[in-house]
Scaffold this motif. Structure first.
Motif: not given
Length: 82
Positions: A70, A37-42, A73, A10, A6, A34-35
Motif C-alpha cells: 500500500a 487490498i490493492v497494496g496486498s496484491m502488489l 501504491l 486491507g 480481506w 482499496f489501497a
C-alpha cells in the motif's frame, strides 16, 4: 481468507500506509480499504519477486506485506498526481 478478512486487513494496512505517507487526512475509509487490498496484491507480488511469500492469512506477516504494498501504491499515486 474470507472477504471480511480481506476488508479488515486491507483497511488496517491502507490506514497504516496513509499514516506513513502523510495522506491520512484526505483519505476516507473506502480509500484506505482499496489501497490496502490493492497494496496486498502488489506487496505479494513484490515479496514473491524477492523470494518471500505473499499474503498468507490474517497475521502480522500479511499485514506487513499489505502495508508495504500500500505504501508503494500510494507513492506511485503521489508521483502521478505531481
Amino acid at each position: 481468507m474470507s472477504i471480511c478478512s480481506w476488508l479488515v486487513l486491507g483497511g488496517i494496512a491502507g490506514w497504516l500506509a496513509s499514516i506513513i505517507k502523510g495522506t491520512n487526512a484526505r483519505m476516507g475509509m473506502f480509500a484506505n480499504i482499496f489501497a490496502g487490498i490493492v497494496g496486498s496484491m502488489l506487496g505479494g507480488w513484490v515479496f514473491s519477486f524477492f523470494g518471500g511469500r505473499g499474503v498468507t492469512g490474517f497475521n502480522l506477516y500479511s499485514l506487513l506485506v499489505a502495508t508495504v504494498g500500500a505504501v508503494i501504491l500510494l507513492s506511485i499515486l503521489q508521483a502521478i498526481r505531481k
